[in-house]
Enzyme design. Structure first.
Site, PDB file in Angstrom:
ATOM      1  N   SER A   7      61.942  27.444  48.810  1.00  0.00           N
ATOM      2  CA  SER A   7      60.556  27.904  48.691  1.00  0.00           C
ATOM      3  C   SER A   7      60.295  29.049  49.671  1.00  0.00           C
ATOM      4  CB  SER A   7      59.595  26.748  48.971  1.00  0.00           C
ATOM      5  OG  SER A   7      58.287  27.264  49.058  1.00  0.00           O
ATOM      6  N   HIS A  32      61.975  29.757  44.828  1.00  0.00           N
ATOM      7  CA  HIS A  32      60.771  29.052  44.361  1.00  0.00           C
ATOM      8  C   HIS A  32      59.530  29.751  44.931  1.00  0.00           C
ATOM      9  CE1 HIS A  32      58.386  25.516  43.183  1.00  0.00           C
ATOM     10  NE2 HIS A  32      57.745  25.711  44.329  1.00  0.00           N
ATOM     11  N   ASP A  34      55.466  29.747  45.218  1.00  0.00           N
ATOM     12  CA  ASP A  34      54.263  28.920  45.057  1.00  0.00           C
ATOM     13  C   ASP A  34      53.026  29.791  44.928  1.00  0.00           C
ATOM     14  OD1 ASP A  34      55.336  26.152  45.643  1.00  0.00           O
ATOM     15  OD2 ASP A  34      56.021  27.268  47.404  1.00  0.00           O
ATOM     16  N   MET A  36      48.883  29.463  44.799  1.00  0.00           N
ATOM     17  CA  MET A  36      47.763  28.530  45.014  1.00  0.00           C
ATOM     18  C   MET A  36      46.490  29.336  45.242  1.00  0.00           C
ATOM     19  SD  MET A  36      49.615  26.332  47.969  1.00  0.00           S
ATOM     20  CE  MET A  36      51.368  26.135  47.967  1.00  0.00           C
ATOM     21  N   HIS A  65      39.446  39.505  56.042  1.00  0.00           N
ATOM     22  CA  HIS A  65      38.327  39.539  55.086  1.00  0.00           C
ATOM     23  C   HIS A  65      38.533  38.416  54.065  1.00  0.00           C
ATOM     24  CE1 HIS A  65      36.311  42.056  51.630  1.00  0.00           C
ATOM     25  NE2 HIS A  65      35.651  40.941  51.896  1.00  0.00           N
ATOM     26  N   MET A  67      37.754  36.423  50.882  1.00  0.00           N
ATOM     27  CA  MET A  67      37.060  36.510  49.593  1.00  0.00           C
ATOM     28  C   MET A  67      37.306  35.197  48.866  1.00  0.00           C
ATOM     29  SD  MET A  67      38.039  40.449  48.704  1.00  0.00           S
ATOM     30  CE  MET A  67      39.440  40.422  49.785  1.00  0.00           C
ATOM     31  N   MET A 136      30.411  46.160  51.339  1.00  0.00           N
ATOM     32  CA  MET A 136      31.422  46.422  50.306  1.00  0.00           C
ATOM     33  C   MET A 136      30.952  47.591  49.450  1.00  0.00           C
ATOM     34  SD  MET A 136      33.938  44.382  50.725  1.00  0.00           S
ATOM     35  CE  MET A 136      34.825  45.003  49.286  1.00  0.00           C
ATOM     36  N   ASP A 174      34.188  49.010  53.167  1.00  0.00           N
ATOM     37  CA  ASP A 174      35.435  48.603  52.507  1.00  0.00           C
ATOM     38  C   ASP A 174      35.328  48.864  51.011  1.00  0.00           C
ATOM     39  OD1 ASP A 174      37.741  47.347  51.634  1.00  0.00           O
ATOM     40  OD2 ASP A 174      37.138  45.328  52.275  1.00  0.00           O
TER      41      ASP A 174
HETATM   42  C1  DX5 Z   1      38.834  44.872  47.872  1.00  0.00           C
HETATM   43  C2  DX5 Z   1      39.364  44.661  49.262  1.00  0.00           C
HETATM   44  C3  DX5 Z   1      39.702  45.911  49.958  1.00  0.00           C
HETATM   45  C4  DX5 Z   1      40.767  46.744  49.304  1.00  0.00           C
HETATM   46  C5  DX5 Z   1      40.491  48.171  49.676  1.00  0.00           C
HETATM   47  O1  DX5 Z   1      38.426  43.674  47.357  1.00  0.00           O
HETATM   48  O2  DX5 Z   1      38.377  44.004  50.034  1.00  0.00           O
HETATM   49  O3  DX5 Z   1      39.982  45.701  51.340  1.00  0.00           O
HETATM   50  O4  DX5 Z   1      42.064  46.397  49.695  1.00  0.00           O
HETATM   51  O5  DX5 Z   1      41.355  48.992  48.963  1.00  0.00           O
HETATM   52  P1  DX5 Z   1      40.981  50.517  48.681  1.00  0.00           P
HETATM   53  O6  DX5 Z   1      40.848  51.201  50.024  1.00  0.00           O
HETATM   54  O7  DX5 Z   1      42.173  51.013  47.902  1.00  0.00           O
HETATM   55  O8  DX5 Z   1      39.702  50.550  47.889  1.00  0.00           O
HETATM   56 ZN    ZN Z   2      38.681  43.963  52.258  1.00  0.00          ZN
END
Ligand code: DX5
Ligand code: ZN
Length: 217
Positions: A7, A32, A34, A36, A65, A67, A136, A174
């Site tokens: 893995s 392998h 994974d 997730m 960051h 998400m 963003m 970003d």
């Molecule tokens: C998008 C990310 C960014 C992304 C930025 O969801 O949060 O950090 O990697 O990439 P560019 O600079 O190419 O827009």
């Molecule tokens: Zn980001």
């Protein structure tokens, strides 16, 4: 026939080539992999091991960051993996203050962020409790998208509020930032510039140099 399928999750991500070569040299037939997402199982596989691997080899300040929904579930692991600052989305967390407190309890810096469709007012109650606010400028999810110009107004709006409150927090941007539009987001008030596709790829050292010179001019 018995087959070994190691893995990759436990490999050294800083030097993945070394580990993959070891498998090939050892005539191991399988690898392998994974996948997730933190919903079906509690882990999100490669992120934490990668941070842990690279943490051993660099002093870069890790600006993580998140998400993910319910980020509180993962703060401990990210803090222990080597994050320096952990940013989460207001849209993804029911208990924003609780998550801020949790990040602080591990001695880490706190960032709070909003998607393009979320108003700056959602950040305001927390501005004096965080180290960085991230605006963003694309819908989060993928690198290489185009910056949404309307989002630059949100940077300006946020900077005004931050200054009026006399706060000293960082404002990060970003999404879709490149060397040609970086002045626009700097002028709007951001001081931490994320750039993915505009930095990595062909001639990364040259692009890093151009950005660094530009930002420090
Ligand atoms: C998008 C990310 C960014 C992304 C930025 O969801 O949060 O950090 O990697 O990439 P560019 O600079 O190419 O827009
Ligand atoms: Zn980001």
């Amino acid at each position: 026939m018995n087959i070994l399928s190691p893995s990759i999750l436990s490999a050294d991500f800083y030097d993945l080539k070394k580990d993959l070569t070891a498998l090939e040299d050892g005539k191991v037939p399988n690898g392998h992999i994974d996948v997730m997402n933190g919903i079906f199982v509690p882990s999100i596989s490669y992120v934490m091991p990668v941070i842990k691997s690279i943490r051993k080899h660099t002093d870069l300040f890790f600006d993580v960051h998140l998400m993910i929904v319910d980020p509180s579930r993962y703060i401990k692991e990210f803090a222990e993996s080597g994050a320096d600052l952990i940013t989460f989305h207001t849209e993804a967390e029911k208990d924003i203050q609780g998550c801020i407190d949790l990040i602080r309890s591990y001695g880490k810096k706190v960032g709070l962020t909003i998607k393009p469709g979320t108003p700056v007012s959602d950040l305001v109650p927390y501005l004096d409790k965080i180290d960085m606010a991230l605006i963003m400028t694309v819908e989060p999810g993928f690198g290489g998208q185009k910056l949404i110009p309307e989002c630059v107004d949100k940077i300006r709006e946020l900077k005004k509020i931050v200054d009026e409150k006399g706060l000293k927090i960082d404002i990060e941007v970003d999404g879709g930032v490149n060397i040609d539009n970086v002045d626009t987001v700097l002028d709007a008030g951001s001081n931490v510039i994320v750039a993915g596709s505009a930095v990595f790829g062909d001639d990364t050292p040259g692009k890093v140099k151009a950005f660094m010179e530009h930002l420090n001019a």
